[in-house]
Design an enzyme around this catalytic site. Structure first.
Site, PDB file in Angstrom:
ATOM      1  CD  GLU A 251      -1.411   0.000   3.619  1.00  0.00           C
ATOM      2  OE1 GLU A 251      -2.312  -0.835   3.495  1.00  0.00           O
ATOM      3  OE2 GLU A 251      -1.324   0.773   4.573  1.00  0.00           O
ATOM      4  N   GLY A 349      -3.610  -1.391   6.177  1.00  0.00           N
ATOM      5  CA  GLY A 349      -3.679  -2.549   5.275  1.00  0.00           C
ATOM      6  C   GLY A 349      -3.170  -3.826   5.892  1.00  0.00           C
TER       7      GLY A 349
HETATM    8  N1  COA Z   1       2.307  -1.384  25.917  1.00  0.00           N
HETATM    9  C1  COA Z   1       2.474  -0.066  26.172  1.00  0.00           C
HETATM   10  N2  COA Z   1       2.991   0.801  25.273  1.00  0.00           N
HETATM   11  C2  COA Z   1       3.378   0.307  24.091  1.00  0.00           C
HETATM   12  C3  COA Z   1       3.231  -1.057  23.773  1.00  0.00           C
HETATM   13  C4  COA Z   1       2.676  -1.915  24.746  1.00  0.00           C
HETATM   14  N3  COA Z   1       2.503  -3.226  24.512  1.00  0.00           N
HETATM   15  N4  COA Z   1       3.704  -1.263  22.529  1.00  0.00           N
HETATM   16  C5  COA Z   1       4.100  -0.075  22.060  1.00  0.00           C
HETATM   17  N5  COA Z   1       3.933   0.866  23.010  1.00  0.00           N
HETATM   18  C6  COA Z   1       4.294   2.295  22.893  1.00  0.00           C
HETATM   19  C7  COA Z   1       5.776   2.435  22.614  1.00  0.00           C
HETATM   20  O1  COA Z   1       6.540   2.419  23.813  1.00  0.00           O
HETATM   21  C8  COA Z   1       5.809   3.756  21.886  1.00  0.00           C
HETATM   22  O2  COA Z   1       5.636   4.798  22.826  1.00  0.00           O
HETATM   23  P1  COA Z   1       6.435   6.186  22.700  1.00  0.00           P
HETATM   24  O3  COA Z   1       5.965   6.753  21.374  1.00  0.00           O
HETATM   25  O4  COA Z   1       5.961   6.956  23.886  1.00  0.00           O
HETATM   26  O5  COA Z   1       7.857   5.813  22.697  1.00  0.00           O
HETATM   27  C9  COA Z   1       4.542   3.735  21.061  1.00  0.00           C
HETATM   28  O6  COA Z   1       3.675   2.839  21.735  1.00  0.00           O
HETATM   29  C10 COA Z   1       4.757   3.279  19.633  1.00  0.00           C
HETATM   30  O7  COA Z   1       5.261   1.965  19.601  1.00  0.00           O
HETATM   31  P2  COA Z   1       6.273   1.447  18.472  1.00  0.00           P
HETATM   32  O8  COA Z   1       6.179  -0.015  18.445  1.00  0.00           O
HETATM   33  O9  COA Z   1       7.602   2.050  18.666  1.00  0.00           O
HETATM   34  O10 COA Z   1       5.629   2.115  17.169  1.00  0.00           O
HETATM   35  P3  COA Z   1       6.015   2.036  15.661  1.00  0.00           P
HETATM   36  O11 COA Z   1       6.208   3.416  15.170  1.00  0.00           O
HETATM   37  O12 COA Z   1       7.111   1.041  15.386  1.00  0.00           O
HETATM   38  O13 COA Z   1       4.650   1.493  15.001  1.00  0.00           O
HETATM   39  C11 COA Z   1       2.647   0.194  15.083  1.00  0.00           C
HETATM   40  C12 COA Z   1       4.143   0.223  15.355  1.00  0.00           C
HETATM   41  C13 COA Z   1       2.164  -1.209  15.409  1.00  0.00           C
HETATM   42  C14 COA Z   1       1.923   1.185  15.956  1.00  0.00           C
HETATM   43  C15 COA Z   1       2.437   0.509  13.579  1.00  0.00           C
HETATM   44  O14 COA Z   1       3.078  -0.465  12.818  1.00  0.00           O
HETATM   45  C16 COA Z   1       0.957   0.532  13.211  1.00  0.00           C
HETATM   46  O15 COA Z   1       0.321   1.544  13.361  1.00  0.00           O
HETATM   47  N6  COA Z   1       0.420  -0.611  12.745  1.00  0.00           N
HETATM   48  C17 COA Z   1      -1.014  -0.752  12.435  1.00  0.00           C
HETATM   49  C18 COA Z   1      -1.328  -0.566  10.994  1.00  0.00           C
HETATM   50  C19 COA Z   1      -0.564  -1.414  10.066  1.00  0.00           C
HETATM   51  O16 COA Z   1       0.111  -2.365  10.386  1.00  0.00           O
HETATM   52  N7  COA Z   1      -0.680  -1.073   8.831  1.00  0.00           N
HETATM   53  C20 COA Z   1       0.031  -1.774   7.797  1.00  0.00           C
HETATM   54  C21 COA Z   1       0.252  -1.005   6.615  1.00  0.00           C
HETATM   55  S1  COA Z   1       0.211   0.741   6.820  1.00  0.00           S
END
Ligand code: COA
Length: 445
Positions: A251, A349
């Site tokens: 995507e 996605g």
């Molecule tokens: N409990 C508490 N806090 C958590 C947590 C948990 N289990 N897991 C993550 N966090 C917090 C992190 O500490 C971080 O906090 P901070 O910003 O204060 O440091 C924040 O949440 C973001 O986590 P992180 O894993 O670093 O985010 P990322 O930028 O790597 O994104 C997703 C990971 C999962 C949020 C992201 O991939 C997403 O939005 N996925 C859903 C949509 C998707 O997969 N789309 C696919 C195509 S677009």
């Protein structure tokens, strides 16, 4: 507006008759209207920002879009005084709208990305107007959707009033396009397209690097990749050099793809559906990426109901999706868009592609995440999801889960086997406690 272009008249005359200033374009908006808007680097930021001029007189306007990222576009979401005037409905709580969603000042609409165009076309979200950002027209009067095809065509086709900003700096990408006659109001803009830097992993990069190494080892030569949003998918791209003839059916893609092309790793020649093409619905990167995509025949930009459609993507052989998560439980249920009760992002996605890989010949999906969050204070692998968290990818759809401690395939595995496998890739500091809980809860004997 019409789903078909009107080619009976000179498009240059059509263009002139539709030209408006930002102020007069916004003058078409009335209280009570429902507006659909483009998103991400292609969001119509000038139009959204210009809403400020209507703050005094508008009431009860609703604006729907996906991933809001441009700071100047969201005064109506983040500044005081907009209550009861313009309310934001988000289909992906992006960086500029997340806080408002979490605080209840904006709304969240759960939806697979592939289905967003249908929400507009079937009038499940019945819009009266739409805002889109497009490129300037080509010699035949067609504009490109530039860096954001997404659901813009569905907005245009479902909206009685189409207001488009035609940005001189928007790259002209090949794929879906729209004729001048299908726009009602045209505003010429000339501003930089929002640049999106690749995510930097939190703290120590060795964790992300270890995950990327595990994931990269799974990816065969000739695979066609979808890479999701976040620090881990971005890091995986860096570890793919040396593979042969990779392709992209995704995507979104970012600058990491350029390095793979320059190193000869990405040729897209094994994409059996669109040979030689990088297929995407939106682009988010730096100006270097946008310049590269401009009139580049290797790039095919299509609406999200094509790229993310399971019936299309599943036809792509060796489709491998790599997405991230915040939590996985012993069943293999993946929470990616909520942290407990907090809406953190959106489904995007992830599920469209996880399901497509499950049907693709040679395909599989990977959910890759650090084993811990909050600086190592909490394990992302847990017996159950935190109360309030929603399942993004179900236990029936999930394939591989990767952390910095390894990569396990849950497909075909029992709940007991899944529990053992997941604990084996949890952070060592949590393994003993996780095992104890698994026994207490009856997952393990
Ligand atoms: N409990 C508490 N806090 C958590 C947590 C948990 N289990 N897991 C993550 N966090 C917090 C992190 O500490 C971080 O906090 P901070 O910003 O204060 O440091 C924040 O949440 C973001 O986590 P992180 O894993 O670093 O985010 P990322 O930028 O790597 O994104 C997703 C990971 C999962 C949020 C992201 O991939 C997403 O939005 N996925 C859903 C949509 C998707 O997969 N789309 C696919 C195509 S677009």
């Amino acid at each position: 507006m019409s789903a078909q272009p009107d080619l009976s008249q000179d498009w240059k005359q059509q263009y002139q008759s539709r030209l408006a200033t930002l102020e007069s374009a916004l003058g078409h908006i009335r209280s009570g209207m429902v507006i659909g808007s483009g998103h991400f680097a292609g969001e119509p930021s000038a139009l959204l920002a210009a809403l400020g001029s209507r703050k005094a007189d508008l009431q009860d306007v609703k604006i729907y879009n996906m991933n809001g990222v441009t700071p100047q576009a969201y005064a109506y979401v983040n500044e005081p005084g907009w209550e009861g005037k313009v309310r934001h409905y988000s289909i992906f709580a992006g960086s500029q709208t997340r806080k408002a969603v979490q605080d209840g000042r904006a709304d969240y609409v759960p939806c697979f990305f592939s289905e967003v165009p249908r929400l507009f076309r079937d009038r499940l979200i019945p819009i009266n107007a739409c805002f889109v950002q497009l490129s300037r027209p080509d010699a035949d009067g067609y504009c490109s959707f530039g860096v954001s095809c997404d659901y813009a065509q569905s907005l245009i086709e479902s909206s009685p009033l189409v207001i488009a900003e035609l940005n001189a700096q928007m790259p002209f990408t090949y794929g879906d396009k729209i004729h001048i006659s299908q726009l009602d109001v045209i505003v010429e803009t000339d501003h930089s397209v929002l640049e999106v830097k690749q995510s930097e992993p939190d703290g120590d990069t060795s964790v992300a690097e270890a995950i990327a190494r595990h994931v990269s080892a799974l990816i065969p030569d000739g695979a066609n990749l979808q890479l999701g949003i976040g620090a881990i998918p971005d890091m995986v791209l860096k570890f793919l050099k040396g593979k042969k003839d990779l392709g992209i059916h995704t995507e979104m893609f970012s600058d990491g793809v350029l390095d793979l092309i320059e190193s000869g790793t990405l040729t897209a020649k094994n994409n059996n559906v669109n040979p030689g093409k990088i297929v995407a619905t939106f682009i988010g990167g730096t100006r270097k990426l946008y310049d590269w995509a401009h009139k580049n025949p290797m790039v095919l930009m299509r609406s999200v109901d094509y790229t993310n459609n399971v019936l299309v993507a599943s036809q792509v052989n060796n489709l491998v999706s790599i997405n991230s998560a915040v939590q996985v439980n012993y069943q293999g249920e993946v929470a990616a868009d909520t942290i407990g009760f907090k809406q953190f992002s959106g489904v995007g996605g992830q599920v469209d592609f996880v399901r497509s890989t499950g049907l693709s010949k040679g395909g599989f999906s990977v959910i890759a995440m650090p084993s811990t969050a909050k600086g190592g204070a909490v394990s992302r692998i847990q017996p159950t999801l935190t109360p309030g968290a929603c399942v993004t990818t179900s236990r029936n759809d999930v394939h591989y889960i990767a952390t910095e401690y390894g990569c396990v395939n849950l497909r075909g595995k029992s709940v007991r086997e899944r529990t053992e496998l997941l604990i084996s890739i949890a952070h060592p500091n949590f393994r003993e406690g996780l095992h104890k809980q698994a026994v207490e809860l009856g997952f393990l004997k």
